[in-house]
Scaffold this motif. Structure first.
Motif, PDB file in Angstrom:
ATOM      1  N   ARG A   9       8.371 -20.521  53.765  1.00  8.67           N
ATOM      2  CA  ARG A   9       7.845 -19.193  53.446  1.00  8.67           C
ATOM      3  C   ARG A   9       8.495 -18.149  54.359  1.00  8.67           C
ATOM      4  O   ARG A   9       8.874 -18.453  55.490  1.00  8.67           O
ATOM      5  CB  ARG A   9       6.327 -19.151  53.607  1.00  8.67           C
TER       6      ARG A   9
ATOM      7  N   TYR B 172       0.886 -18.523  45.332  1.00  7.45           N
ATOM      8  CA  TYR B 172       1.557 -17.321  45.825  1.00  7.45           C
ATOM      9  C   TYR B 172       0.772 -16.042  45.515  1.00  7.45           C
ATOM     10  O   TYR B 172       1.333 -15.075  45.009  1.00  7.45           O
ATOM     11  CB  TYR B 172       2.968 -17.226  45.237  1.00  7.45           C
TER      12      TYR B 172
ATOM     13  N   LYS C  83       2.469 -13.156  46.936  1.00  8.60           N
ATOM     14  CA  LYS C  83       3.871 -13.015  46.532  1.00  8.60           C
ATOM     15  C   LYS C  83       4.852 -13.377  47.657  1.00  8.60           C
ATOM     16  O   LYS C  83       5.973 -12.894  47.701  1.00  8.60           O
ATOM     17  CB  LYS C  83       4.169 -11.594  46.029  1.00  8.60           C
ATOM     18  N   ASP C  84       4.435 -14.272  48.555  1.00  8.45           N
ATOM     19  CA  ASP C  84       5.285 -14.714  49.671  1.00  8.45           C
ATOM     20  C   ASP C  84       6.009 -16.005  49.270  1.00  8.45           C
ATOM     21  O   ASP C  84       5.758 -17.070  49.801  1.00  8.45           O
ATOM     22  CB  ASP C  84       4.474 -14.901  50.949  1.00  8.45           C
ATOM     23  N   TYR C  85       6.930 -15.867  48.332  1.00  8.58           N
ATOM     24  CA  TYR C  85       7.612 -17.004  47.735  1.00  8.58           C
ATOM     25  C   TYR C  85       8.484 -17.737  48.751  1.00  8.58           C
ATOM     26  O   TYR C  85       9.161 -17.120  49.572  1.00  8.58           O
ATOM     27  CB  TYR C  85       8.466 -16.547  46.548  1.00  8.58           C
TER      28      TYR C  85
END
Length: 170
Positions: A60, A150, A153-155
């Motif tokens: 991450r 996610y 949205k911390d892909y």
């Protein structure tokens, strides 16, 4: 190389990657500007890609270890006996930004071809990066994965790396 380890060819590794990574966990370790950092991971895999023996890991963006992996051409994956679960749990929950977590976990850093790994490991894989790409929301086929894993949205960034050497203890 430490005399307690024996080099084995990747194709002779007879351990289940599902057990090694998913159940026993691993440490992802790299060096940046003379400093070593590590993190516990339970996602990743081993296989063949582009005609090479490879490992893939995912990190991450907020993980401090990602900075180390990004700044180096190599990293190690180390696997430990079950009596190291407490240390692995600690190394996965504390950031190396805040303290010397390797020292606090009482691990000894060794090097093979300038790549750090740990004396206490039972197995060490040395990896040379080949490819890196951030997961993209439009590429998820199973949307529920994106929604559940996610929400911020911390892909992850996926790294594919050639396994250049494996050291194992008897």
């Amino acid at each position: 190389m430490n005399e307690n380890f024996t080099e084995i060819k990747p194709e002779n590794l007879d351990k289940s990657p599902f057990r090694l990574i998913g159940a026993e966990w691993m440490l992802v370790t790299a060096e940046k500007e003379g400093k070593v950092n590590t993190m516990t991971a339970s996602w990743g895999g081993l296989g063949i890609m582009w005609g090479k023996n490879v490992a893939f890991i995912v990190l991450r963006p907020q993980r401090y270890t990602k900075e180390f992996v990004d700044s180096s051409n190599t990293f190690s994956l180390t696997f430990f006996a079950n009596d190291f679960k407490k240390e692995l749990g600690y190394l996965g929950s504390v950031s190396g930004r805040d303290e010397d977590k390797i020292k606090k976990a009482n691990l000894t850093v060794l090097y093979s071809d300038k790549t750090p790994y740990f004396q206490e490991a039972k197995l060490a894989m040395f990896c040379r990066k080949l490819y890196a790409q951030e997961f993209q929301p439009e590429c998820f086929i199973e949307a529920e994965l994106m929604e559940n894993l996610y929400p911020q949205k911390d892909y992850h960034t996926m790294y594919i790396a050639e396994v250049t050497k494996i050291l194992a203890k008897d």
